[in-house]
Design a protein around this motif. Structure first.
Motif, short mmCIF file in Angstrom:
data_model
loop_
_atom_site.label_atom_id
_atom_site.label_comp_id
_atom_site.label_asym_id
_atom_site.label_seq_id
_atom_site.Cartn_x
_atom_site.Cartn_y
_atom_site.Cartn_z
N GLY A 190 0.80 -1.22 0.00
CA GLY A 190 0.00 0.00 0.00
C GLY A 190 0.83 1.27 0.00
O GLY A 190 0.29 2.36 0.10
N LEU B 292 -11.63 2.51 -3.14
CA LEU B 292 -11.49 2.50 -1.68
C LEU B 292 -12.40 3.55 -1.06
O LEU B 292 -12.60 4.63 -1.63
CB LEU B 292 -10.05 2.79 -1.28
N GLU C 3 -10.58 3.71 4.03
CA GLU C 3 -9.56 2.81 3.47
C GLU C 3 -8.44 3.59 2.81
O GLU C 3 -7.28 3.16 2.84
CB GLU C 3 -10.22 1.87 2.47
N ARG D 106 -6.25 4.50 5.67
CA ARG D 106 -5.70 3.36 6.40
C ARG D 106 -4.80 2.48 5.55
O ARG D 106 -3.78 1.97 6.02
CB ARG D 106 -6.87 2.52 6.95
N ASP D 107 -5.17 2.28 4.28
CA ASP D 107 -4.52 1.26 3.46
C ASP D 107 -3.57 1.81 2.41
O ASP D 107 -2.98 1.04 1.65
CB ASP D 107 -5.58 0.41 2.75
N ARG D 108 -3.43 3.13 2.31
CA ARG D 108 -2.51 3.73 1.35
C ARG D 108 -1.60 4.73 2.06
O ARG D 108 -2.05 5.51 2.90
CB ARG D 108 -3.28 4.44 0.23
N GLN E 286 3.08 3.45 10.19
CA GLN E 286 2.15 3.38 9.06
C GLN E 286 2.69 2.47 7.96
O GLN E 286 1.94 1.69 7.35
CB GLN E 286 1.90 4.78 8.50
N ARG F 165 2.12 -1.12 8.60
CA ARG F 165 0.73 -1.53 8.40
C ARG F 165 0.40 -1.79 6.94
O ARG F 165 -0.36 -2.70 6.62
CB ARG F 165 -0.20 -0.43 8.94
N VAL F 166 0.98 -1.02 6.00
CA VAL F 166 0.54 -1.10 4.60
C VAL F 166 1.40 -2.02 3.73
O VAL F 166 0.98 -2.40 2.64
CB VAL F 166 0.49 0.30 3.95
N LEU G 242 -0.20 -5.21 2.31
CA LEU G 242 -1.48 -5.09 1.62
C LEU G 242 -1.29 -5.25 0.12
O LEU G 242 -0.18 -5.12 -0.42
CB LEU G 242 -2.12 -3.74 1.92
#
Length: 256
Positions: free
Chosen positions: A144, A177, A181, A184-186, A213, A216-217, A220
């Motif tokens: 991500g 998204l 999202e 959170r995801d990018r 961060q 986290r990504v 993904l």
């Protein structure tokens, strides 16, 4: 997340955390996964070495905060944008031979060509009505994360073209998204915050928060870029935020 350069707690309290004679695509890829990016030193005591950077205060552009001025949205309609149509040319135009402060060396170009061949780097191209390449950007995509590297615009034919490229990039990264999202995801990394990037919605986060961060990504699924043409076809100007003012400069933007 990898720890190619050791734990963050042991990094120096400065943006440059290491340098090396070695530089290749695999090392650079592992660096991005560690929250670090390459940029040649070129000057000082080690002009031939590669610098490895992780800013203490990292510039990021949350997709749900991106702001496009009314004039930029209007300007976007004058251009056509594409993705991955002219990657090498975009990188070379960003390099802008003779540009003050230029850092994109032949070795850098070669490594990012390898990234692109592996599907790990992408470009956005901006074309005018005469099909001239008048602006663009490129960067590295891992999970991500999209790590923006550099941008350019043609000062004669492409005013605002680099910013139009950013509009397309934000649209690509956020496609499909929800707003939650997108945040959170990018992770859209712009390296260092500038006043202009701040006007577009970019913010500054501490290095530790950036690494959190990133962790986290990274695992993904990466975005699937639409390589079709956009903006000249009706209805394809992204629905992003609107600001009243506009700016003409941007970090990493070279007048071609």
């Amino acid at each position: 997340m990898l720890h190619l350069f050791g734990p963050e707690s042991e990094w120096p309290d400065q943006d440059l955390i290491a340098f090396s004679e070695e530089f290749d695509a695999q090392l650079a890829y592992l660096a991005y996964c560690s929250g670090v990016f390459p940029m040649p030193l070129l000057e000082g005591d080690h002009p031939d070495d590669m610098g490895w950077w992780s800013p203490v205060h990292r510039g990021v552009l949350p997709l749900d905060r991106f702001v496009a001025s009314r004039s930029l949205r209007k300007s976007a309609k004058r251009f056509t944008t594409t993705v991955d149509v002219a990657f090498v040319e975009v990188v070379r135009r960003c390099a802008a031979p003779g540009r003050s402060g230029g850092w994109i060396t032949p070795g850098i170009i070669e490594v990012y060509q390898q990234f692109h061949a592996r599907g790990q780097a992408h470009s956005v191209e901006v074309w005018d009505a005469d099909r001239r390449l008048v602006g663009g950007l490129y960067g590295v995509s891992v999970g991500g994360l999209f790590a923006g590297e550099s941008m350019f615009h043609d000062a004669e034919h492409g005013r605002d073209a680099s910013k139009v490229a950013l509009v397309r990039l934000v649209d690509e990264l956020g496609r499909g998204l929800s707003w939650t999202e997108r945040r959170r995801d990018r992770l859209l990394d712009v390296q260092w915050l500038t006043p202009h990037l701040a006007s577009l919605g970019a913010i500054e986060v501490p290095r530790r928060e950036y690494l959190r961060q990133l962790n986290r990504v990274l695992t993904l699924d990466p975005p699937e870029f639409d390589r079709g043409e956009a903006f000249r076809r009706p209805g394809l100007v992204p629905t992003v935020g609107v600001a009243d003012d506009d700016h003409d400069t941007m970090q990493g933007d070279a007048d071609a």
